[in-house]
Design an enzyme around this catalytic site. Sequence first.
Site, PDB file in Angstrom:
ATOM      1  CB  THR A 127      -2.748   0.818   3.378  1.00  0.00           C
ATOM      2  OG1 THR A 127      -1.763  -0.085   4.215  1.00  0.00           O
ATOM      3  CG2 THR A 127      -3.879  -0.092   3.069  1.00  0.00           C
ATOM      4  CG  ASP A 129      -0.246  -2.405   6.079  1.00  0.00           C
ATOM      5  OD1 ASP A 129       1.087  -2.366   5.584  1.00  0.00           O
ATOM      6  OD2 ASP A 129      -0.622  -1.809   6.987  1.00  0.00           O
ATOM      7  N   GLY A 172       3.026  -5.042   7.071  1.00  0.00           N
ATOM      8  CA  GLY A 172       1.562  -5.640   6.836  1.00  0.00           C
ATOM      9  C   GLY A 172       0.773  -5.529   7.959  1.00  0.00           C
ATOM     10  NE  ARG A 173      -0.102  -0.803  12.321  1.00  0.00           N
ATOM     11  CZ  ARG A 173      -0.025   0.478  11.896  1.00  0.00           C
ATOM     12  NH1 ARG A 173      -1.339   0.769  11.214  1.00  0.00           N
ATOM     13  NH2 ARG A 173       0.698   1.230  12.547  1.00  0.00           N
ATOM     14  CD  GLU A 224       4.832  -4.590  10.343  1.00  0.00           C
ATOM     15  OE1 GLU A 224       5.771  -4.092  10.695  1.00  0.00           O
ATOM     16  OE2 GLU A 224       3.923  -4.020  10.050  1.00  0.00           O
ATOM     17  NE  ARG A 282       4.875   3.822   5.135  1.00  0.00           N
ATOM     18  CZ  ARG A 282       5.200   4.313   6.414  1.00  0.00           C
ATOM     19  NH1 ARG A 282       4.717   3.258   7.177  1.00  0.00           N
ATOM     20  NH2 ARG A 282       5.377   5.340   6.901  1.00  0.00           N
TER      21      ARG A 282
HETATM   22  O1  F6P Z   1       0.267   0.895   7.631  1.00  0.00           O
HETATM   23  C1  F6P Z   1       1.567   0.809   6.769  1.00  0.00           C
HETATM   24  C2  F6P Z   1       2.696   0.548   7.748  1.00  0.00           C
HETATM   25  O2  F6P Z   1       3.633   0.452   7.079  1.00  0.00           O
HETATM   26  C3  F6P Z   1       2.540  -0.913   8.338  1.00  0.00           C
HETATM   27  O3  F6P Z   1       2.942  -1.853   7.568  1.00  0.00           O
HETATM   28  C4  F6P Z   1       3.602  -0.900   9.473  1.00  0.00           C
HETATM   29  O4  F6P Z   1       3.257  -1.516  10.659  1.00  0.00           O
HETATM   30  C5  F6P Z   1       3.469   0.547   9.865  1.00  0.00           C
HETATM   31  O5  F6P Z   1       2.835   1.421   8.897  1.00  0.00           O
HETATM   32  C6  F6P Z   1       4.505   1.431  10.292  1.00  0.00           C
HETATM   33  O6  F6P Z   1       4.427   2.695  10.754  1.00  0.00           O
HETATM   34  P1  F6P Z   1       5.186   3.982  10.979  1.00  0.00           P
HETATM   35  O7  F6P Z   1       5.526   4.439   9.664  1.00  0.00           O
HETATM   36  O8  F6P Z   1       4.671   4.795  11.908  1.00  0.00           O
HETATM   37  O9  F6P Z   1       6.595   3.173  11.523  1.00  0.00           O
END
Ligand code: F6P
Length: 349
Positions: A127, A129, A172-173, A224, A282
Amino acid sequence: MAKQIAILTGGGDCPGLNAVIRAVARRSLDRGYKVVGVREGWRGLVDGRFEELGPREISGLLPRGGTILGTSRTNPYKSEGGVERVLENFARQGLDALVAVGGEDTLGVAARLFDEEGFRVVGVPKTIDNDLSATDYTFGFDTAVWTATEAIDRLHTTAESHNRVMVVEVMGRHTGWIAVMSGIAGGADVILIPEQPMTVEDCCEEIRRRHSRGKDFSIVVVSEGYELTYASGERRTVAQDPSVGDEFGHVRLGGVGDALAREIEARTGYETRVTVLGHVQRGGSPTPRDRVLATRYGLKAADLVHERQFGMMAALRGDDVIGVPLRDAVAELKTVPPHWYEVARAFFG
Ligand code: F6P
């Protein structure tokens, strides 16, 4: 007949997934296992979708971002008969073991399947995060920090030219690992994270203090998951649509940077802009550090399967990659410890 091992990648993708797939497959093929990939995370096990991973399929994977297997946020515990279908498809395909590569959600399912069904699974911690316990670092994090740091560097030059405050929203959730590390590396003037809810008023004061020292631009990094926090005690989470959650109950975060920038401009009078890095963090090729970590995790996962140490996860402790119980990894979120925030705070204002 050769034993068969499957690999699954679940949750949000991140750089290094393909390097893990390559390492698990390479070591297992060398040992005479047959290796298959599961399509799109747990959804592929619920639906029984597999593809063979031979030497040709795993060639050229090391620098490639994303995951060649696809991914999803499917939770088999949330669909009627989902777990039964996972068990059936695992048996029907003749699998000996599964390597599940994921974060708290994907590995949470793996841990539960192991605990409740005796499912033969080992985990690999992924992850951006970096919020998984029982390991010092997850792979994917270093690349995300690198990307965010590069963005902060770029924002510095334009902020300085225009005498602006630049707010940078990073992912980073519910933890502030990316914000703290990229903020330290990029020389941020204020960093706001969920674990240390500095108030909006204090944030503005830091910026004013800096400007009073003759610096007429500032960089603010906000995670975030930071809740807008006020001296009055009011706290507000900013999410894209707070009523919509995924199968693991997570709302889609995003937007706090914009709200914060508006507050800063209104309260300080300094012209302010916002940049939301989003999924750029990502994407792309993993850093050398993530390639190496992902490779070591993949080899360790293959070894855990070979030694039949199921219910375990490859983890980094210091300089060693060891096996730890999956349960420990998902028991609680790994938050940013205060001493890390203190390093960042030394450069505020
Ligand atoms: O867990 C990884 C992450 O990139 C978080 O940082 C973020 O809040 C979330 O996934 C975003 O998810 P999605 O790709 O479903 O928009």
